[in-house]
Design an enzyme around this catalytic site. Structure first.
Site, PDB file in Angstrom:
ATOM      1  N   HIS A 129     -10.219   6.025   4.448  1.00 35.72           N
ATOM      2  CA  HIS A 129     -10.194   4.781   5.204  1.00 35.72           C
ATOM      3  C   HIS A 129      -9.096   3.934   4.583  1.00 35.72           C
ATOM      4  O   HIS A 129      -9.147   3.598   3.406  1.00 35.72           O
ATOM      5  CB  HIS A 129     -11.528   4.042   5.156  1.00 35.72           C
ATOM      6  CG  HIS A 129     -11.528   2.824   6.009  1.00 35.72           C
ATOM      7  ND1 HIS A 129     -11.889   2.853   7.334  1.00 35.72           N
ATOM      8  CD2 HIS A 129     -11.157   1.542   5.764  1.00 35.72           C
ATOM      9  CE1 HIS A 129     -11.766   1.655   7.858  1.00 35.72           C
ATOM     10  NE2 HIS A 129     -11.315   0.831   6.913  1.00 35.72           N
ATOM     11  N   CYS A 130      -8.093   3.583   5.364  1.00 33.81           N
ATOM     12  CA  CYS A 130      -6.901   2.916   4.842  1.00 33.81           C
ATOM     13  C   CYS A 130      -6.976   1.409   5.054  1.00 33.81           C
ATOM     14  O   CYS A 130      -7.006   0.953   6.195  1.00 33.81           O
ATOM     15  CB  CYS A 130      -5.654   3.477   5.509  1.00 33.81           C
ATOM     16  SG  CYS A 130      -4.146   2.751   4.870  1.00 33.81           S
ATOM     17  N   PRO A 131      -6.962   0.642   3.967  1.00 30.95           N
ATOM     18  CA  PRO A 131      -6.978  -0.814   4.137  1.00 30.95           C
ATOM     19  C   PRO A 131      -5.641  -1.355   4.670  1.00 30.95           C
ATOM     20  O   PRO A 131      -5.610  -2.422   5.264  1.00 30.95           O
ATOM     21  CB  PRO A 131      -7.247  -1.338   2.717  1.00 30.95           C
ATOM     22  CG  PRO A 131      -6.847  -0.234   1.815  1.00 30.95           C
ATOM     23  CD  PRO A 131      -7.034   1.038   2.570  1.00 30.95           C
TER      24      PRO A 131
ATOM     25  N   GLY B 287      -6.135  -0.673   8.318  1.00 31.11           N
ATOM     26  CA  GLY B 287      -7.444  -1.142   8.768  1.00 31.11           C
ATOM     27  C   GLY B 287      -8.165  -0.141   9.635  1.00 31.11           C
ATOM     28  O   GLY B 287      -8.857  -0.519  10.575  1.00 31.11           O
TER      29      GLY B 287
END
Length: 190
Positions: A54-56, A59
């Site tokens: 899950h890539c911040p 998003g």
């Protein structure tokens, strides 16, 4: 009288992929057996096929349907950061030939700040691009690499069943493979 919700024991199913036995786990949230390489993202609350992370930054989860775009994003970001770094060095070098190095640093503090920021950004972003290039060449996901799912240390019975044993074939499979429709929508409609 306490109320307890009954949760049946974990359900798994075994399938054979390229002569390797792979366990499929049942996702209680999505109410389905997860396809191989699928994980449930606690942030998005969805099962994501070929879950990478899950890539911040974006998003969103990075998985089977958008990994090639994420990889292109970090690769282009690497080139952009390296280009800006080279431009700042060129600017400071050319200006210091006229004024002297210390006078240039005093006259252009923003360039010095940009140089420092780009210096650290180049190494971190190039490192990230290098790591994902390794993953593409090995046909691995970040999740599998961190967990050591197909680690060579665990012996040949745990070899990566998804690897095509060729860097070029792995790259083509990951970056140039067919576009797949969302399985999530298909499961919701049925």
């Amino acid at each position: 009288m306490g109320t307890s919700t009954y949760r049946p024991p974990a359900r798994t199913m075994e399938v054979v992929i390229n002569k390797y036995v792979v366990k499929l786990k049942y996702c209680y949230t999505c109410k389905m057996f997860r396809p191989p390489r699928t994980s449930h993202c606690s942030v998005c609350d969805n099962c994501v096929e070929r879950f990478d992370h899950h890539c911040p930054w974006v998003g969103n989860c990075v998985g089977k349907r958008n990994y090639r775009y994420f990889y292109a994003f970090i690769l282009s970001l690497s080139f952009l950061t390296a280009f800006i770094f080279a431009c700042v060095i060129t600017h400071i070098t050319l200006r210091s030939q006229r004024q002297g190095f210390l006078d240039t640093l005093k006259a252009t503090p923003a360039s010095v700040l940009e140089l420092v920021i780009c210096f650290f950004s180049v190494w971190s972003i190039l490192g990230l691009s290098g790591f994902h290039t390794y993953l593409v060449a090995s046909n691995l996901t970040t999740n599998e690499d961190i967990k050591g799912s197909w680690s060579n240390k665990r012996g040949s019975e745990f070899a990566n069943p998804y690897s095509h044993k060729s860097i070029l074939t792995n790259c083509c499979a990951v970056l140039c493979g067919p576009f797949h429709p969302s399985m999530f929508r298909a499961l919701k409609s049925s």
